[in-house]
Design a protein around this motif. Structure first.
Motif, mmCIF file in Angstrom:
data_model
loop_
_atom_site.group_PDB
_atom_site.id
_atom_site.type_symbol
_atom_site.label_atom_id
_atom_site.label_comp_id
_atom_site.label_asym_id
_atom_site.label_seq_id
_atom_site.Cartn_x
_atom_site.Cartn_y
_atom_site.Cartn_z
ATOM 1 N N LYS A 236 -67.431 11.926 0.278
ATOM 2 C CA LYS A 236 -66.542 10.781 0.043
ATOM 3 C C LYS A 236 -66.755 10.149 -1.341
ATOM 4 O O LYS A 236 -66.160 9.109 -1.630
ATOM 5 C CB LYS A 236 -66.766 9.737 1.136
ATOM 6 N N LEU A 237 -67.575 10.783 -2.148
ATOM 7 C CA LEU A 237 -67.765 10.300 -3.526
ATOM 8 C C LEU A 237 -66.409 10.280 -4.232
ATOM 9 O O LEU A 237 -65.627 11.224 -4.108
ATOM 10 C CB LEU A 237 -68.716 11.236 -4.278
ATOM 11 N N PRO A 238 -66.074 9.189 -4.957
ATOM 12 C CA PRO A 238 -64.772 9.149 -5.641
ATOM 13 C C PRO A 238 -64.634 10.296 -6.645
ATOM 14 O O PRO A 238 -65.634 10.869 -7.084
ATOM 15 C CB PRO A 238 -64.770 7.783 -6.337
ATOM 16 N N HIS A 239 -63.387 10.603 -6.999
ATOM 17 C CA HIS A 239 -63.121 11.706 -7.922
ATOM 18 C C HIS A 239 -63.107 11.255 -9.385
ATOM 19 O O HIS A 239 -62.937 12.083 -10.281
ATOM 20 C CB HIS A 239 -61.792 12.386 -7.572
ATOM 21 N N ALA A 240 -63.266 9.947 -9.605
ATOM 22 C CA ALA A 240 -63.320 9.435 -10.978
ATOM 23 C C ALA A 240 -64.207 8.203 -11.006
ATOM 24 O O ALA A 240 -64.255 7.439 -10.026
ATOM 25 C CB ALA A 240 -61.926 9.078 -11.486
ATOM 26 N N ILE A 241 -64.910 8.022 -12.115
ATOM 27 C CA ILE A 241 -65.758 6.850 -12.246
ATOM 28 C C ILE A 241 -65.732 6.345 -13.682
ATOM 29 O O ILE A 241 -65.784 7.122 -14.635
ATOM 30 C CB ILE A 241 -67.209 7.153 -11.803
ATOM 31 N N PHE A 242 -65.621 5.029 -13.804
ATOM 32 C CA PHE A 242 -65.668 4.336 -15.087
ATOM 33 C C PHE A 242 -67.038 3.697 -15.213
ATOM 34 O O PHE A 242 -67.501 3.032 -14.283
ATOM 35 C CB PHE A 242 -64.558 3.276 -15.142
ATOM 36 N N ILE A 243 -67.697 3.901 -16.350
ATOM 37 C CA ILE A 243 -69.074 3.435 -16.527
ATOM 38 C C ILE A 243 -69.124 2.420 -17.662
ATOM 39 O O ILE A 243 -68.576 2.651 -18.741
ATOM 40 C CB ILE A 243 -70.011 4.615 -16.811
ATOM 41 N N ALA A 244 -69.805 1.303 -17.437
ATOM 42 C CA ALA A 244 -69.692 0.132 -18.314
ATOM 43 C C ALA A 244 -70.349 0.273 -19.676
ATOM 44 O O ALA A 244 -70.027 -0.497 -20.579
ATOM 45 C CB ALA A 244 -70.251 -1.111 -17.609
ATOM 46 N N ASN A 245 -71.268 1.228 -19.858
ATOM 47 C CA ASN A 245 -71.796 1.444 -21.212
ATOM 48 C C ASN A 245 -72.354 2.857 -21.331
ATOM 49 O O ASN A 245 -72.530 3.577 -20.328
ATOM 50 C CB ASN A 245 -72.808 0.377 -21.618
ATOM 51 N N ASP A 246 -72.653 3.272 -22.539
ATOM 52 C CA ASP A 246 -73.047 4.651 -22.800
ATOM 53 C C ASP A 246 -74.411 5.035 -22.230
ATOM 54 O O ASP A 246 -74.551 6.133 -21.671
ATOM 55 C CB ASP A 246 -73.009 4.928 -24.303
ATOM 56 N N PRO A 247 -75.455 4.205 -22.371
ATOM 57 C CA PRO A 247 -76.734 4.610 -21.775
ATOM 58 C C PRO A 247 -76.633 4.875 -20.270
ATOM 59 O O PRO A 247 -77.182 5.865 -19.776
ATOM 60 C CB PRO A 247 -77.642 3.416 -22.081
ATOM 61 N N MET A 248 -75.936 4.009 -19.527
ATOM 62 C CA MET A 248 -75.764 4.248 -18.096
ATOM 63 C C MET A 248 -74.965 5.520 -17.859
ATOM 64 O O MET A 248 -75.226 6.266 -16.907
ATOM 65 C CB MET A 248 -75.072 3.056 -17.418
ATOM 66 N N ALA A 249 -73.980 5.792 -18.716
ATOM 67 C CA ALA A 249 -73.165 6.994 -18.566
ATOM 68 C C ALA A 249 -74.010 8.254 -18.713
ATOM 69 O O ALA A 249 -73.844 9.226 -17.974
ATOM 70 C CB ALA A 249 -72.026 6.990 -19.586
ATOM 71 N N VAL A 250 -74.930 8.239 -19.675
ATOM 72 C CA VAL A 250 -75.798 9.393 -19.882
ATOM 73 C C VAL A 250 -76.702 9.602 -18.667
ATOM 74 O O VAL A 250 -76.911 10.734 -18.209
ATOM 75 C CB VAL A 250 -76.633 9.215 -21.164
ATOM 76 N N GLY A 251 -77.248 8.522 -18.128
ATOM 77 C CA GLY A 251 -78.073 8.635 -16.930
ATOM 78 C C GLY A 251 -77.275 9.133 -15.733
ATOM 79 O O GLY A 251 -77.747 9.988 -14.966
ATOM 80 N N ALA A 252 -76.061 8.608 -15.564
ATOM 81 C CA ALA A 252 -75.210 9.041 -14.455
ATOM 82 C C ALA A 252 -74.846 10.510 -14.590
ATOM 83 O O ALA A 252 -74.812 11.254 -13.596
ATOM 84 C CB ALA A 252 -73.947 8.181 -14.415
ATOM 85 N N LEU A 253 -74.573 10.939 -15.802
ATOM 86 C CA LEU A 253 -74.227 12.339 -16.045
ATOM 87 C C LEU A 253 -75.364 13.262 -15.627
ATOM 88 O O LEU A 253 -75.143 14.332 -15.032
ATOM 89 C CB LEU A 253 -73.903 12.533 -17.523
#
Length: 330
Positions: A236-253
């Motif tokens: 049920k994980l969404p198919h798209a996600i918006f991430i509020a800044n680049d460091p968090m995006a790198v960790g999420a990736l």
């Protein structure tokens, strides 16, 4: 005997040419702020007469207050980029700058003529800055209601752009990894991106609170939040996600890659800020680009106007953004 350029150069530990260019406010000179301040202080100590100025020609001295520490800056190039470009732009305008880190307001010299404050500030911190000078420009913080000039990114349109991009890709289940943070005196700072994101999705009738995740703007928090979302939501994980800044995006990736989730077919991702780190990860991250250089230059322009007309009404400048598509979107 009157001091000479050679005397200043000898005491400051630099060349005579460097002393001459600093004292003449040569905007083409590339020199760090510590060296510049050392030369200027030495000239004053030696009572170098050619460096004396009339009151009307006094060099403006502006404190650059960074709410991050030097260590925190290294994890968030967004704020580092803004600070460095402000200092560079101020130097080109003949303005001396005094760097202050982690909102250490007690270290602000009382003889500064202005303050450019970068980041987030509590009401009490704004009042502390006011005790030093009323010539204050805030960057990435909306201070207009408090009566001060400010420059902020266009969060609202940026969020609409992200959501429209996902919808254009045929994705309806959209989540967000938002940021939660506090000022250095522990006042909670709301994430305006989250506010606009939730309002937009609610209006469209596709808001799902279970798709909202939170970090503290660090890469580790992004990794942990995304890993937890993957484990708890499963299919049920969404198919798209918006991430509020680049460091968090790198960790999420990193968390997504460890789970072997296909990007962008199973999960599309868009970050916010577009600093260098999202350009060189793999896959390269689509991101909302914020013009940090433009914001920094505008901040110095506003400060110059404020110093010239201190009684003028405050203004709020909204800096535009745009989406740069890379490999994490279709």
């Amino acid at each position: 005997m009157a001091a000479t350029l050679r005397d200043i150069a000898s005491r400051a530990g630099v060349s005579i040419a460097t002393v001459s260019r600093i004292l003449n406010n040569d905007s083409t000179l590339s020199v760090n702020e510590n060296t510049r301040q050392r030369v200027l202080s030495t000239a004053e100590e030696l009572d170098y007469t050619k460096h004396k100025r009339t009151r009307s020609d006094q060099v403006q001295r502006v404190a650059i207050v960074q709410w991050y520490s030097l260590t925190q800056e290294l994890d968030d190039l967004y704020y580092m980029g803004i600070r460095m470009e402000i200092e560079r732009s101020a130097q080109q305008r003949g303005i001396q700058t005094v760097p202050i880190y982690q909102n250490d307001l007690e270290k602000i010299p009382r003889n500064v003529t202005g303050i450019i404050a970068i980041g987030k500030f509590s009401d009490s911190q704004v009042q502390e800055l006011k005790l030093v000078t009323n010539n204050i420009v805030f960057v990435d913080f909306d201070s207009l209601a408090a009566g001060y000039d400010c420059l902020v990114p266009d969060f609202e349109n940026a969020v609409h752009t992200v959501i429209n991009e996902f919808l254009d890709e045929g994705i309806q289940d959209i989540g967000m990894l938002a940021g939660t943070e506090k000022t250095t005196d522990n006042e909670v700072v709301p994430d305006l991106r989250r506010r606009y994101f939730e309002a937009d999705l609610r209006q469209r009738g596709i808001y799902h609170p279970e798709f909202m995740f939170a970090g503290d703007y660090t890469s580790m928090s992004g990794y942990r939040a995304m890993k937890k979302a993957i484990e708890e939501l499963g299919d049920k994980l969404p198919h798209a996600i918006f991430i509020a800044n680049d460091p968090m995006a790198v960790g999420a990736l990193k968390a997504v890659q460890e789970a072997k989730i296909d990007i962008p077919d199973r999960l599309a991702m868009i970050s916010f800020n577009d600093t260098a780190i999202v350009k060189y990860v793999y896959p390269s991250m689509s991101a909302i680009h914020v013009g940090t250089d433009e914001m920094a230059h505008a901040a110095v322009d506003v400060m110059v106007k404020r110093l010239a007309h201190p009684a003028s009404d405050p203004c709020k400048t909204v800096v535009g953004t745009h989406l740069i598509k890379r490999q994490t979107t279709k």
